[in-house]
Scaffold this motif. Structure first.
Motif, PDB file in Angstrom:
ATOM      1  N   UNK A 203       0.808  -1.225   0.000  1.00 57.61           N
ATOM      2  CA  UNK A 203       0.000   0.000   0.000  1.00 57.61           C
ATOM      3  C   UNK A 203       0.840   1.273   0.000  1.00 57.61           C
ATOM      4  N   UNK A 204       2.145   1.122   0.067  1.00 56.47           N
ATOM      5  CA  UNK A 204       3.008   2.300   0.152  1.00 56.47           C
ATOM      6  C   UNK A 204       2.846   3.251  -1.037  1.00 56.47           C
ATOM      7  N   UNK A 205       2.755   2.772  -2.291  1.00 64.22           N
ATOM      8  CA  UNK A 205       2.599   3.717  -3.403  1.00 64.22           C
ATOM      9  C   UNK A 205       1.351   4.585  -3.292  1.00 64.22           C
ATOM     10  N   UNK A 206       0.256   3.992  -2.851  1.00 61.94           N
ATOM     11  CA  UNK A 206      -0.978   4.764  -2.702  1.00 61.94           C
ATOM     12  C   UNK A 206      -0.851   5.786  -1.579  1.00 61.94           C
ATOM     13  N   UNK A 207      -0.279   5.377  -0.466  1.00 65.21           N
ATOM     14  CA  UNK A 207      -0.127   6.293   0.662  1.00 65.21           C
ATOM     15  C   UNK A 207       0.909   7.377   0.374  1.00 65.21           C
ATOM     16  N   UNK A 208       1.927   7.055  -0.379  1.00 61.62           N
ATOM     17  CA  UNK A 208       2.907   8.073  -0.769  1.00 61.62           C
ATOM     18  C   UNK A 208       2.245   9.155  -1.622  1.00 61.62           C
ATOM     19  N   UNK A 209       1.348   8.741  -2.510  1.00 66.16           N
ATOM     20  CA  UNK A 209       0.619   9.704  -3.339  1.00 66.16           C
ATOM     21  C   UNK A 209      -0.212  10.637  -2.468  1.00 66.16           C
ATOM     22  N   UNK A 210      -0.885  10.072  -1.471  1.00 63.64           N
ATOM     23  CA  UNK A 210      -1.700  10.895  -0.564  1.00 63.64           C
ATOM     24  C   UNK A 210      -0.813  11.840   0.231  1.00 63.64           C
ATOM     25  N   UNK A 211       0.294  11.318   0.747  1.00 72.20           N
ATOM     26  CA  UNK A 211       1.199  12.147   1.554  1.00 72.20           C
ATOM     27  C   UNK A 211       1.809  13.285   0.748  1.00 72.20           C
ATOM     28  N   UNK A 212       2.011  13.066  -0.541  1.00 72.74           N
ATOM     29  CA  UNK A 212       2.630  14.092  -1.392  1.00 72.74           C
ATOM     30  C   UNK A 212       1.663  15.212  -1.753  1.00 72.74           C
ATOM     31  N   UNK A 213       0.404  15.041  -1.430  1.00 72.99           N
ATOM     32  CA  UNK A 213      -0.608  16.047  -1.770  1.00 72.99           C
ATOM     33  C   UNK A 213      -1.471  16.371  -0.550  1.00 72.99           C
ATOM     34  N   UNK A 214      -0.862  16.914   0.514  1.00 72.91           N
ATOM     35  CA  UNK A 214      -1.595  17.142   1.762  1.00 72.91           C
ATOM     36  C   UNK A 214      -2.734  18.149   1.633  1.00 72.91           C
ATOM     37  N   UNK A 215      -2.670  19.043   0.670  1.00 76.15           N
ATOM     38  CA  UNK A 215      -3.757  20.007   0.501  1.00 76.15           C
ATOM     39  C   UNK A 215      -5.010  19.357  -0.076  1.00 76.15           C
ATOM     40  N   UNK A 216      -4.825  18.242  -0.752  1.00 77.69           N
ATOM     41  CA  UNK A 216      -5.955  17.558  -1.396  1.00 77.69           C
ATOM     42  C   UNK A 216      -6.488  16.377  -0.587  1.00 77.69           C
ATOM     43  N   UNK A 217      -5.605  15.722   0.176  1.00 77.65           N
ATOM     44  CA  UNK A 217      -5.993  14.455   0.798  1.00 77.65           C
ATOM     45  C   UNK A 217      -5.584  14.384   2.267  1.00 77.65           C
ATOM     46  N   UNK A 218      -6.350  13.563   2.994  1.00 73.83           N
ATOM     47  CA  UNK A 218      -6.007  13.245   4.372  1.00 73.83           C
ATOM     48  C   UNK A 218      -6.147  11.760   4.606  1.00 73.83           C
ATOM     49  N   UNK A 219      -5.587  11.298   5.721  1.00 74.10           N
ATOM     50  CA  UNK A 219      -5.750   9.900   6.095  1.00 74.10           C
ATOM     51  C   UNK A 219      -4.536   9.034   5.878  1.00 74.10           C
ATOM     52  N   UNK A 220      -3.403   9.611   5.488  1.00 69.97           N
ATOM     53  CA  UNK A 220      -2.229   8.791   5.177  1.00 69.97           C
ATOM     54  C   UNK A 220      -1.742   7.997   6.386  1.00 69.97           C
ATOM     55  N   UNK A 221      -2.010   8.490   7.593  1.00 73.37           N
ATOM     56  CA  UNK A 221      -1.542   7.802   8.804  1.00 73.37           C
ATOM     57  C   UNK A 221      -2.598   6.884   9.406  1.00 73.37           C
ATOM     58  N   UNK A 222      -3.720   6.693   8.709  1.00 68.55           N
ATOM     59  CA  UNK A 222      -4.807   5.884   9.272  1.00 68.55           C
ATOM     60  C   UNK A 222      -4.620   4.394   9.033  1.00 68.55           C
ATOM     61  N   UNK A 223      -3.572   4.010   8.314  1.00 67.89           N
ATOM     62  CA  UNK A 223      -3.419   2.601   7.952  1.00 67.89           C
ATOM     63  C   UNK A 223      -3.176   1.729   9.178  1.00 67.89           C
ATOM     64  N   UNK A 224      -3.844   0.603   9.180  1.00 70.27           N
ATOM     65  CA  UNK A 224      -3.689  -0.418  10.228  1.00 70.27           C
ATOM     66  C   UNK A 224      -3.492  -1.757   9.534  1.00 70.27           C
ATOM     67  N   UNK A 225      -2.418  -2.438   9.874  1.00 71.04           N
ATOM     68  CA  UNK A 225      -2.114  -3.736   9.275  1.00 71.04           C
ATOM     69  C   UNK A 225      -1.923  -4.745  10.399  1.00 71.04           C
ATOM     70  N   UNK A 226      -2.695  -5.813  10.362  1.00 76.04           N
ATOM     71  CA  UNK A 226      -2.563  -6.872  11.372  1.00 76.04           C
ATOM     72  C   UNK A 226      -2.507  -8.212  10.662  1.00 76.04           C
TER      73      UNK A 226
END
Length: 587
Positions: free
Chosen positions: A346-369
């Motif tokens: 999921x890193x590529x998708x989250x990197x895209x979100x993190x690179x555009x903070x004005x447009x998106x939120x939630x990059x730190x919401x990931x939970x993996x178990x």
């Protein structure tokens, strides 16, 4: 099966003057209701009761105090144990959960034979109920005789199974009775170090899921439940017990692999091939938010590209939801990966979100178990370490390990306002079609929440998995679908007087759901639907549910049930009957 008991029962049915001989005209234009000419007499019912060793009873809904009702009617294990209830409480302008007049609580194939022959002799509306999960209300009908297989829930694990009459090599397998639920099948299989392909909801019945096709958590990895079927025992409309497989009555066997439950007979047991148990399974949860409509389109475009590269493979299953408020909620499961590997995917998708903070939120919401697969369906794990993931059967004497996923809780007792589905073809993930798909997803999400079920679609599975699935009656669109889109809406349960359906709200919900599906179908206008999860009012349902397989299924139906004893809404061969299954329509 106790052969002596079966023979005694069969002889008593054939000889009993109370039961009588089969009617001369089994193609009667209508089935009788209580009080009408042709309804069995008290003596007739008594004869059936004797033939089934006292297992015939009248059916009534449970009477519960208000406080008790609120708790118990939210418990799918309790609902499944009540012959007068079904998993859903109804569907707006379609059906309501109403009990049958009488019920045979079958405990053996001989009981099933007795009930089927009785229904045929008296031309009764017959209902077959296992766990009662049918969205179409196939598990209930007023003024009918119900065959309840709930108690036929035995499970046998085989180190090596050979179908009767077959010369094939023995394979590890599991045999489940008609009343068995998937949770118990999973627990039995994993206890033997194996995995059996089944449904995601723990209380879904094995028999119904298999006969509808059988997509579950890890279908991209292990195929469908129908494709795993090795052998079945079924009681057909003539009251005969048949053991069917690839070598014995292969056409009927094929029909049971996706042709629809309650259509070709009463399946009393099924044997499914098992698979090597994965080393680990787990879940990835993340919720992403776009801060504008334009940003949401960009997020969907990135997500569609991510699907094509990362989610369409044997490791991934479950779903992603698109919301009208521009949320993208990811609730995926994985098998055969470590938690680090799952997170990295999921890193590529989250990197895209993190690179555009004005447009998106939630990059730190990931939970993996992740957990060893042998523990995934053991209730004690969730009781001790993950209570937020599961609810438990809290009734006195209930097994400590019986649970249902909290995400499935919203379906318990639901009164459906609308429910639609469509297989989404893999071609939509191609570079030239992605804009079309993104526009359709965005347009649909303006009307209602859209669910994309990646485990219900075999694109990305291995060639062997797809080849085995093609040898079933499932609509061919499923084999090239990257996901099944489900758009649905429901109101609270109507059981126990806890709620009264609001027709105005139901109409609004139905219109919005249909508008959402219409918008989505601009990208896949002719896509088929999933038999177990689709619209009660589906147009051209024969083609939508089974595509080119329908005529073959119809031929099998006419061979084994020429008089239409077995009826379910939008079941094979029901074109000639009224919507309630009581009246044969003019030819």
């Amino acid at each position: 099966m106790n052969r002596r008991h079966f023979l005694a029962t069969a002889l008593s049915l054939a000889a009993s003057p109370a039961l009588g001989a089969p009617q001369a005209d089994m193609a009667a234009t209508s089935r009788p209701r209580p009080g009408q000419v042709g309804w069995p007499s008290d003596a007739d019912w008594s004869a059936l009761n004797r033939a089934t060793s006292g297992r015939l009873t009248r059916v009534t809904p449970p009477k519960l105090a208000p406080a008790e009702a609120k708790q118990l009617l939210a418990n799918p294990f309790y609902i499944g144990d009540q012959p007068g209830l079904t998993e859903s409480s109804g569907w707006f302008e379609a059906w309501r959960s109403e009990p049958s007049a009488y019920m045979v609580a079958a405990e053996s194939s001989a009981d099933v034979v007795a009930a089927v022959r009785f229904a045929k002799v008296h031309n009764l509306r017959l209902v077959v109920k296992g766990r009662g999960h049918s969205y179409f209300g196939a598990s209930c009908a007023p003024d009918s005789l119900m065959l309840w297989t709930r108690k036929m829930d035995a499970i046998t694990v085989h180190d090596g199974f050979i179908p009767q009459g077959s010369s094939s090599k023995p394979v590890p397998a599991i045999t489940a009775g008609a009343g068995c639920m998937w949770l118990h099948a999973y627990q039995a299989a994993t206890g033997a170090g194996r995995y059996v392909q089944g449904g995601g909801c723990t209380t879904v019945g094995v028999a119904g899921l298999v006969q509808g096709g059988g997509f579950g958590n890890f279908s991209k990895g292990f195929g469908t439940a129908a494709a795993s079927l090795l052998e079945a025992e079924i009681v057909t409309a003539d009251g005969e017990i048949r053991v069917v497989n690839e070598a014995r009555e292969p056409e009927l066997f094929w029909a049971l692999k996706g042709g629809g439950g309650g259509t070709f007979g009463v399946t009393t047991r099924l044997t499914l091939a098992t698979h090597p148990l994965p080393t680990s399974v787990g879940a990835v949860n993340v919720t992403l938010r776009a801060r504008s409509d334009d940003a949401y389109r960009k997020l969907l475009a990135r997500f569609v590209a991510f699907c094509a590269t990362s989610l369409c493979n044997p490791h991934w299953g479950e779903q992603v939801r698109l919301y009208p408020d521009n949320r993208l909620e990811i609730r995926m499961v994985f098998q055969g990966l470590t938690t680090d590997e799952a997170r990295a995917a999921f890193k590529p998708l989250l990197d895209f979100v993190a690179a555009n903070p004005d447009d998106f939120g939630g990059k730190d919401s990931i939970e993996v178990v992740g957990v060893p697969a042998r523990y995934f369906w053991n209730g004690w794990l969730y009781r001790l370490f993950a209570r937020s993931a599961a609810n438990f059967d809290g009734r006195s004497g209930a097994p400590w390990t019986d649970y249902w996923w909290k995400g499935d809780g919203e379906q318990v007792g639901a009164f459906w306002h609308a429910y639609t589905s469509a297989w989404l073809p893999s071609s939509l993930l191609s570079q030239q079609s992605r804009t079309l798909l993104v526009d359709a997803l965005f347009g649909a999400s303006r009307h209602w929440t859209v669910g994309l079920h990646f485990n219900k679609g075999l694109f990305g599975a291995s060639p062997d998995v797809i080849a085995k699935a093609r040898n079933t009656a499932t609509h061919p669109d499923a084999f090239d679908a990257f996901a099944l889109a489900i758009i649905a809406a429901a109101g609270p349960t109507t059981f126990g007087g806890l709620a009264t359906p609001d027709p105005d709200l139901a109409k609004v919900h139905r219109d919005r759901v249909n508008a959402a599906m219409q918008a989505l179908r601009t990208a896949a206008p002719n896509a088929g639907v999933y038999v177990n999860e689709c619209d009660y009012f589906q147009s051209d349902w024969q083609n939508a549910l089974w595509g080119p397989n329908y005529q073959r299924l119809l031929d099998i139906k006419r061979r084994y049930d020429p008089d239409g004893l077995f009826f379910v809404h939008h079941g094979v061969g029901t074109e000639g009957w009224s919507a309630d299954g009581f009246t044969r329509l003019p030819a």
